[in-house]
Design a protein around this motif. Structure first.
Motif, short mmCIF file in Angstrom:
data_model
loop_
_atom_site.label_atom_id
_atom_site.label_comp_id
_atom_site.label_asym_id
_atom_site.label_seq_id
_atom_site.Cartn_x
_atom_site.Cartn_y
_atom_site.Cartn_z
N VAL A 157 0.83 -1.20 0.00
CA VAL A 157 0.00 0.00 0.00
C VAL A 157 0.87 1.26 0.00
O VAL A 157 0.40 2.34 -0.36
CB VAL A 157 -0.97 0.01 1.20
N SER A 158 2.14 1.11 0.38
CA SER A 158 3.05 2.25 0.32
C SER A 158 3.29 2.63 -1.14
O SER A 158 3.27 3.81 -1.49
CB SER A 158 4.37 1.91 1.00
N GLY A 159 3.53 1.63 -1.99
CA GLY A 159 3.70 1.88 -3.41
C GLY A 159 5.02 2.56 -3.73
O GLY A 159 5.49 3.43 -2.99
N LYS A 160 5.65 2.16 -4.83
CA LYS A 160 6.92 2.76 -5.23
C LYS A 160 6.75 4.25 -5.53
O LYS A 160 7.61 5.07 -5.20
CB LYS A 160 7.46 2.05 -6.47
N THR A 161 5.64 4.59 -6.15
CA THR A 161 5.40 5.99 -6.49
C THR A 161 5.27 6.85 -5.25
O THR A 161 5.83 7.95 -5.15
CB THR A 161 4.14 6.13 -7.36
N LEU A 162 4.51 6.34 -4.26
CA LEU A 162 4.33 7.09 -3.02
C LEU A 162 5.66 7.28 -2.29
O LEU A 162 5.94 8.35 -1.75
CB LEU A 162 3.33 6.38 -2.11
N ARG A 163 6.47 6.24 -2.26
CA ARG A 163 7.76 6.34 -1.57
C ARG A 163 8.65 7.37 -2.26
O ARG A 163 9.33 8.16 -1.60
CB ARG A 163 8.43 4.96 -1.52
N ALA A 164 8.64 7.36 -3.59
CA ALA A 164 9.46 8.32 -4.34
C ALA A 164 8.98 9.74 -4.08
O ALA A 164 9.78 10.66 -3.89
CB ALA A 164 9.41 8.00 -5.83
N GLN A 165 7.66 9.92 -4.06
CA GLN A 165 7.11 11.26 -3.83
C GLN A 165 7.41 11.75 -2.42
O GLN A 165 7.64 12.94 -2.21
CB GLN A 165 5.60 11.25 -4.08
N ALA A 166 7.40 10.83 -1.47
CA ALA A 166 7.72 11.23 -0.09
C ALA A 166 9.12 11.81 -0.01
O ALA A 166 9.35 12.84 0.64
CB ALA A 166 7.57 10.03 0.84
N TRP A 167 10.07 11.16 -0.68
CA TRP A 167 11.44 11.65 -0.63
C TRP A 167 11.60 12.94 -1.40
O TRP A 167 12.41 13.80 -1.05
CB TRP A 167 12.40 10.57 -1.16
N CYS A 168 10.80 13.13 -2.45
CA CYS A 168 10.81 14.41 -3.17
C CYS A 168 10.30 15.55 -2.29
O CYS A 168 10.71 16.69 -2.43
CB CYS A 168 9.95 14.32 -4.44
N GLY A 169 9.39 15.19 -1.38
CA GLY A 169 8.82 16.20 -0.48
C GLY A 169 9.77 16.61 0.63
O GLY A 169 9.55 17.62 1.30
N MET A 170 10.83 15.81 0.85
CA MET A 170 11.81 16.15 1.88
C MET A 170 12.89 17.01 1.25
O MET A 170 13.93 16.53 0.80
CB MET A 170 12.42 14.86 2.48
N THR A 171 12.64 18.29 1.21
CA THR A 171 13.53 19.19 0.48
C THR A 171 14.66 19.76 1.33
O THR A 171 15.68 20.18 0.80
CB THR A 171 12.71 20.36 -0.10
N ASP A 172 14.49 19.78 2.63
CA ASP A 172 15.50 20.37 3.52
C ASP A 172 16.35 19.29 4.18
O ASP A 172 15.89 18.16 4.39
CB ASP A 172 14.84 21.22 4.61
N GLU A 173 17.56 19.67 4.52
CA GLU A 173 18.45 18.76 5.24
C GLU A 173 17.83 18.35 6.57
O GLU A 173 18.00 17.21 7.03
CB GLU A 173 19.80 19.43 5.46
#
Length: 228
Positions: free
Chosen positions: A168-184
């Motif tokens: 249910v996490s899905g590859k797309t969701l995981r990728a988008q989550a990391w894209c949303g982490m923009t700051d260190e």
């Protein structure tokens, strides 16, 4: 399509009634089509459909077999469903993860063994090195995080729940989550949250494991929705 659906249903009934069991080979195409009163074309389409769903497996030169039908195998096809949803319905999958993953983590606090704890500790150590490195290898960090969550889900002791949580996490969701982490700071927060979950598992504290996981999943959800 109706004929193919009928053929799929008839093969499904053969499995449900025990006429064919996991690991059994289906009768030859001509024989099976005649037995079920289907055209060979309809039967072929049904076999293709059930093969995509991992109910059947076609072995070249050997015939078509019923798979193991293990829940993990069958539920694995859910990941494609998650990845294909790119509109507002993605929120529904995020809600399902928010409901299930904290419970899986709480169960893991009761069942996780020393071997898995050691693997989780190694993943945390690796994540700390990756987070401190410059430039940050985000692909490696994402893979590390996926392994961390996968280990915990399977430590729940419920393979069905673990597979649902993972897919249910899905590859797309995981990728988008990391894209949303923009700051260190986002990367350091992820590491801190993983550490808190690990400590709750070490303590066997189901309450804290559930709470720590819920807070972490909520942050993932926020990150995904940020990039949409």
């Amino acid at each position: 399509m109706a004929l193919t659906d009928d053929a799929v249903d008839r093969i499904r009934q053969m499995i449900i009634t025990g006429e064919v069991r996991p690991g059994d080979r289906l009768p030859p195409e001509k024989e099976l089509a005649a037995r079920l009163g289907l055209s060979r074309n309809s039967l072929r389409e049904a076999v293709r459909a059930l093969t995509m769903l991992r109910v059947l497996e076609t072995r070249r030169g050997d015939g078509t077999y019923v798979t193991s039908l293990n829940p993990e195998l069958l539920l694995g096809t859910m990941s494609m469903v998650v990845d294909l949803h790119q509109d507002s319905t993605i929120r529904h999958f995020l809600e399902v993860r928010r409901l299930l993953e904290p419970e899986a983590t709480a169960m893991a606090a009761l069942h996780v063994g020393a071997d898995r704890l050691a693997k989780l500790a190694a993943l945390l150590a690796e994540a700390a090195q990756l987070t401190a490195a410059r430039p940050v290898d985000r692909a490696a960090l994402r893979a590390n995080g996926e392994d961390f969550h996968r280990l915990i889900a399977h430590a729940s002791g419920n393979p069905v729940l673990a597979t649902i949580v993972e897919t249910v996490s899905g590859k797309t969701l995981r990728a988008q989550a990391w894209c949303g982490m923009t700051d260190e700071s986002d990367l350091h927060l992820t590491l801190t949250e993983h550490q808190a979950i690990y400590e709750a598992l070490v303590a066997g504290d189901t309450y804290r494991a559930r709470i720590r996981a819920a807070a972490h999943v909520a942050g993932i959800e926020d990150a995904v929705l940020t990039v949409r």
